[in-house]
Scaffold this motif. Structure first.
Motif, PDB file in Angstrom:
ATOM      1  N   ILE D  11       0.840  -1.205   0.000  1.00 31.18           N
ATOM      2  CA  ILE D  11       0.000   0.000   0.000  1.00 31.18           C
ATOM      3  C   ILE D  11       0.871   1.249   0.000  1.00 31.18           C
ATOM      4  O   ILE D  11       1.886   1.309   0.690  1.00 31.18           O
ATOM      5  N   SER D  12       0.439   2.233  -0.752  1.00 33.34           N
ATOM      6  CA  SER D  12       1.080   3.548  -0.756  1.00 33.34           C
ATOM      7  C   SER D  12      -0.035   4.586  -0.813  1.00 33.34           C
ATOM      8  O   SER D  12      -0.899   4.521  -1.684  1.00 33.34           O
ATOM      9  N   CYS D  13      -0.026   5.518   0.150  1.00 31.31           N
ATOM     10  CA  CYS D  13      -1.100   6.527   0.144  1.00 31.31           C
ATOM     11  C   CYS D  13      -0.694   7.722   1.014  1.00 31.31           C
ATOM     12  O   CYS D  13       0.285   7.660   1.732  1.00 31.31           O
ATOM     13  N   PRO D  14      -1.465   8.809   0.952  1.00 35.74           N
ATOM     14  CA  PRO D  14      -1.184   9.923   1.858  1.00 35.74           C
ATOM     15  C   PRO D  14      -1.326   9.452   3.300  1.00 35.74           C
ATOM     16  O   PRO D  14      -2.236   8.674   3.599  1.00 35.74           O
ATOM     17  N   ALA D  21      -5.389   1.223  11.619  1.00 41.91           N
ATOM     18  CA  ALA D  21      -6.554   0.630  12.275  1.00 41.91           C
ATOM     19  C   ALA D  21      -7.507   0.036  11.234  1.00 41.91           C
ATOM     20  O   ALA D  21      -7.990  -1.097  11.393  1.00 41.91           O
ATOM     21  N   ALA D  22      -7.741   0.769  10.146  1.00 42.84           N
ATOM     22  CA  ALA D  22      -8.665   0.285   9.113  1.00 42.84           C
ATOM     23  C   ALA D  22      -8.137  -0.978   8.442  1.00 42.84           C
ATOM     24  O   ALA D  22      -8.876  -1.953   8.236  1.00 42.84           O
ATOM     25  N   ILE D  23      -6.843  -0.964   8.094  1.00 48.77           N
ATOM     26  CA  ILE D  23      -6.260  -2.126   7.407  1.00 48.77           C
ATOM     27  C   ILE D  23      -6.222  -3.338   8.339  1.00 48.77           C
ATOM     28  O   ILE D  23      -6.626  -4.442   7.969  1.00 48.77           O
ATOM     29  N   ALA D  24      -5.746  -3.106   9.562  1.00 49.28           N
ATOM     30  CA  ALA D  24      -5.627  -4.213  10.514  1.00 49.28           C
ATOM     31  C   ALA D  24      -6.999  -4.791  10.830  1.00 49.28           C
ATOM     32  O   ALA D  24      -7.169  -6.009  10.946  1.00 49.28           O
ATOM     33  N   PHE D  66     -10.918 -10.186  -3.254  1.00 49.62           N
ATOM     34  CA  PHE D  66     -10.240  -9.206  -2.400  1.00 49.62           C
ATOM     35  C   PHE D  66     -10.512  -7.782  -2.881  1.00 49.62           C
ATOM     36  O   PHE D  66     -10.809  -6.886  -2.090  1.00 49.62           O
ATOM     37  N   ASN D  67     -10.372  -7.595  -4.164  1.00 51.28           N
ATOM     38  CA  ASN D  67     -10.533  -6.271  -4.761  1.00 51.28           C
ATOM     39  C   ASN D  67     -11.838  -5.626  -4.322  1.00 51.28           C
ATOM     40  O   ASN D  67     -11.852  -4.504  -3.789  1.00 51.28           O
ATOM     41  N   THR D  68     -12.924  -6.325  -4.515  1.00 47.67           N
ATOM     42  CA  THR D  68     -14.248  -5.799  -4.174  1.00 47.67           C
ATOM     43  C   THR D  68     -14.363  -5.506  -2.680  1.00 47.67           C
ATOM     44  O   THR D  68     -14.862  -4.452  -2.273  1.00 47.67           O
ATOM     45  N   ALA D  69     -13.868  -6.442  -1.902  1.00 48.02           N
ATOM     46  CA  ALA D  69     -14.006  -6.291  -0.449  1.00 48.02           C
ATOM     47  C   ALA D  69     -13.162  -5.132   0.089  1.00 48.02           C
ATOM     48  O   ALA D  69     -13.569  -4.422   1.014  1.00 48.02           O
ATOM     49  N   PHE D  70     -11.964  -4.955  -0.506  1.00 45.59           N
ATOM     50  CA  PHE D  70     -11.023  -3.956   0.019  1.00 45.59           C
ATOM     51  C   PHE D  70     -11.298  -2.564  -0.559  1.00 45.59           C
ATOM     52  O   PHE D  70     -10.822  -1.557  -0.009  1.00 45.59           O
ATOM     53  N   ALA D  71     -12.060  -2.495  -1.652  1.00 44.64           N
ATOM     54  CA  ALA D  71     -12.259  -1.234  -2.374  1.00 44.64           C
ATOM     55  C   ALA D  71     -12.692  -0.062  -1.484  1.00 44.64           C
ATOM     56  O   ALA D  71     -12.148   1.041  -1.607  1.00 44.64           O
ATOM     57  N   PRO D  72     -13.651  -0.258  -0.582  1.00 44.35           N
ATOM     58  CA  PRO D  72     -14.079   0.900   0.235  1.00 44.35           C
ATOM     59  C   PRO D  72     -12.937   1.529   1.027  1.00 44.35           C
ATOM     60  O   PRO D  72     -12.814   2.753   1.079  1.00 44.35           O
ATOM     61  N   ILE D  73     -12.096   0.673   1.635  1.00 42.59           N
ATOM     62  CA  ILE D  73     -10.948   1.212   2.395  1.00 42.59           C
ATOM     63  C   ILE D  73      -9.970   1.893   1.455  1.00 42.59           C
ATOM     64  O   ILE D  73      -9.488   2.997   1.726  1.00 42.59           O
ATOM     65  N   THR D  75     -10.471   3.282  -1.373  1.00 44.66           N
ATOM     66  CA  THR D  75     -11.019   4.552  -1.869  1.00 44.66           C
ATOM     67  C   THR D  75     -10.968   5.617  -0.777  1.00 44.66           C
ATOM     68  O   THR D  75     -10.537   6.750  -1.020  1.00 44.66           O
ATOM     69  N   ARG D  76     -11.389   5.216   0.426  1.00 42.84           N
ATOM     70  CA  ARG D  76     -11.434   6.174   1.548  1.00 42.84           C
ATOM     71  C   ARG D  76     -10.067   6.814   1.793  1.00 42.84           C
ATOM     72  O   ARG D  76      -9.967   8.004   2.054  1.00 42.84           O
TER      73      ARG D  76
END
Lengths: 286, 286, 286, 286
Positions: D11-14, D21-24, D66-73, D75-76
């Protein structure tokens, strides 16, 4: 060299699912701005170790209330944990004998701001290094030691340490073996520098023995002092290449540079709460 | 990679005035074009060691006559000496068990011209590495060893070595301990690689013990085999930094790279007559 | 740490047969007890370089007569040569700006007896390091420099250097570029420490640029100052591994340790007459 | 050497609060048994980078979902992310010219199971290394290149790569400069080994220039290829000490050992999804 005041949480517990989520969520709920987070799992021992550091600015929990707030998580995961803050400097006593290179190095780094601690006292069984203590403005106390007064001398040293509210001790080429009783007063809080690549050449005169054995590298080891000589958890080690052109004096001279570097790294990591202990080993989150 | 044919003279004797003058004058009188000259004095032992290498082109003394011509100087200074020539390649037998990384490395270097020797035979107590021997076109002989046939197996090995006129042996992670009797057939001519920074972790399972002890560097040591296990003169050593992120498998994998480098250096130095022995140590004129 | 008074002869000349014999014979005739002898041939340039050190005790030639006695050999082999004695300490001036870690390191080593020189003066364009000079009892002179007074300031510095009979200069993180005119007063006698692995990142702000480039090792380089910036003969270099966990402040802090070690080695080798120059390179007989 | 099948999330993001917390929590909700988690924050750029690896056994989400499930996080938090699995081996093409040491090293490691990839093809502009490809049973294709056919040759190479469904390319001392067009087909997926400590001695003949400059250490650098020669993100570097005793051939020989080690580390880290790119740098979670 950061000028932020930070909190550091050190955790050790059985590895379990949900651990990181629980910790990260707790910190997020209290608006922590996490600066560094490191974790380590020992698969064989089923152990989880973590160091997390966050900016105290914006953190909505007073550190005095941390214990109470964190207790449910700590209990749930059977954590051993410790909270530290960069705002409260640990108090260091340096023990030294005649060799002064490690002392000089530590004092220079302390004065330069590299070591975030206070050094209220230098204790020595000789007076040779008093000039250095004076140059850097650190109180110096001479406690002479001989075969017959060892127990008394240690009692005197312990009194000095108590008086100065010492948190941890650095043996900067202190040439006396501390008693088990003394060590028990500062468990995992006495850092020694041994002038060999441990476990090679533990005990006396390591450079002489390295020279005799004809090794091609010499080393230095910084470790926590335990009751078994030169056997405590290793914090840092390093080596330097030598050749037949180096005689024993060269080994001693070149080893001194290793000792300085290795000891100062260990002391800094200890001060910055980067060292976790388990199974007579260290994890250093550097 | 020089394509000159050279002679190498190795000298060991009590240190005395006039030594270098006598040797240099002798070589000058015979029109030697000196390419490299290295000397070492051990002040404590009063010992003088020298390696001098010269171009054979223009040298007016036939090497078969060297002994006679040099004898007066050798006698005068009580020299132990040895003459070698880059023109006559030493004959190497490699002993290997199942781990093949050192063997693969040596064979690659041999094929690439890095090792100025002949390898007439590879001997193994297993057959796992036969494919490598085949790939590089080196004869491979399987001599199986178990608890009951050790003496017989060594007798077989010695016969093979004699048959191939072997000059020196490299134990490329050979997992059997050689008998004193075997070793006496090749004094200072068996090179072993031990997977630790000797004298730390001599004996069995050094990576396991290094992992348990929590060292911060792992090492490898190449040495001549003597009758005391892992105690012979050290030719080369090196180390690599590890951390808590490295598990035992990582140590073994990273150590393998160390072993390859350290062993190949030692073998090359031995072949190029750069290693002198004294007082259970080596001087490497590299 | 040897307490013998020794002579050191440094020779550079075209490589020729008979050279070593002639030199060794000369020393033998005068009863020299040779302690160390190192030589190097550059095959490509046809160059011979030598350093030989002998005990003055028993040597039957007064050093003031050496020139006359040695002249025939020097002429015959077209030698550039220089004689030094451990008995006459070179006089060193240290230039420093605000960063004090290299100065502190040099002064400690000087006081500890590691550097066989005299330090009659420290010159700085700032006053920040005066406390260190005072602590070690070395005279300190402030020569301020700005855009408009550079030539005057250098004239003042040169006067101070002449006054103190300075033999060589060490720039211990001195942040001013010396003029060509200044440098010509001390050819091959000004040692600088540059905080990168030259030739990478020559010029300004090397740590910033190393950080930006994402290198995995940082370095330090000690070299003789020539009229082209950061381009003089390199005496010593070393590196340290960094990772993404190190920010710019970490690079600067860790680099400081490299700078100290690299500069102090170069200064010691220069003092001990171990450095020979040729073809914008150095040979270090260590 | 773990035989578990794992998933790796990069993962790479601002950098933002609540990220970990969200990823874990996401991974915990799906019963992930986390094996390794590493994160890095670049304070200056406000960037958050993470690598987390978990055992697929017990994970209750099929990787295709995975893609579908992880998409909301994702995107957020505006994530750039990538999922990999140790179960699907990337396909590697090795490019080589005449120097074969890096090729031999990679093939040995591949055969030994150190590199968790497939190597369907070796492409060379010479035929010298075909014997090595044969020894390890890897198909070898000769694509000759001269001044006039460069574009055609690259078209041929690209066709071969497509045919073999190549994921990434290793230039194992491939002596041709790739065109920008070619590079754009494999962005951040071509790994080169350069035989110097970059940015020192970029471009041609680095050992020759290192020798001329008189450096005291030589280096090797592994980096991703970008359109500017020798300027791509550095994955790994290392150095070795040299001295005046080393001539140019020694530098080349000793450099070869560095090149092998440095390239093989970079290739392994790439395969194990340990390398994250940002700002023309790499973060290596090793």
């Amino acid at each position: 060299m950061s000028h932020k005041t930070t909190a550091i949480l050190l955790i050790s517990c059985p590895d379990q699912k949900g651990l990181v989520a629980a910790i990260a969520d707790f910190l997020y709920q209290h608006n922590a701005n996490i600066l560094h987070a490191d974790q380590h799992q020992d698969a064989e021992l089923g152990l989880f170790l973590m160091r997390v550091e966050w900016d105290l600015q914006g953190f909505d929990l007073d550190l005095v209330d941390f214990n109470t707030a964190f207790a449910p998580i700590a209990t749930r995961f059977q954590m051993q944990w410790r909270l530290a803050s960069s705002g409260s400097k640990p108090r260091l006593a340096i023990f030294v004998s005649r060799y002064d290179h490690c002392l000089a190095d530590l004092l220079y780094r302390y004065q330069a701001g590299e070591l975030n601690c206070n050094i209220p006292i230098i204790i020595s069984n000789h007076t040779d290094t008093k000039w250095l203590a004076d140059a850097y403005g650190i109180p110096f106390q001479h406690v002479s030691i001989d075969k017959n007064n060892k127990a008394d001398a240690e009692a005197t040293q312990l009194a000095i340490l108590r008086h100065h509210h010492i948190d941890f001790i650095v043996l900067a080429r202190y040439m006396q073996v501390l008693s088990s009783d003394f060590i028990r007063h500062y468990p995992s809080r006495i850092i020694n520098i041994h002038h060999s690549f441990l476990p090679a050449f533990h005990g006396a005169k390591p450079y002489h023995r390295a020279f005799e054995r004809g090794v091609k590298l010499i080393g230095a080891t910084s470790h926590y002092v335990t009751e078994t000589l030169d056997d405590g958890p290793i914090i840092e080690q390093d080596v330097a290449r030598i050749s037949h052109r180096d005689d024993l004096d060269d080994l001693i001279r070149r080893g001194a540079d290793l000792e300085k570097i290795v000891l100062s790294r260990a002391v800094r990591w200890h001060i910055e709460n980067r060292v976790l202990l388990y199974a007579n080993k260290t994890v250093v989150f550097d």
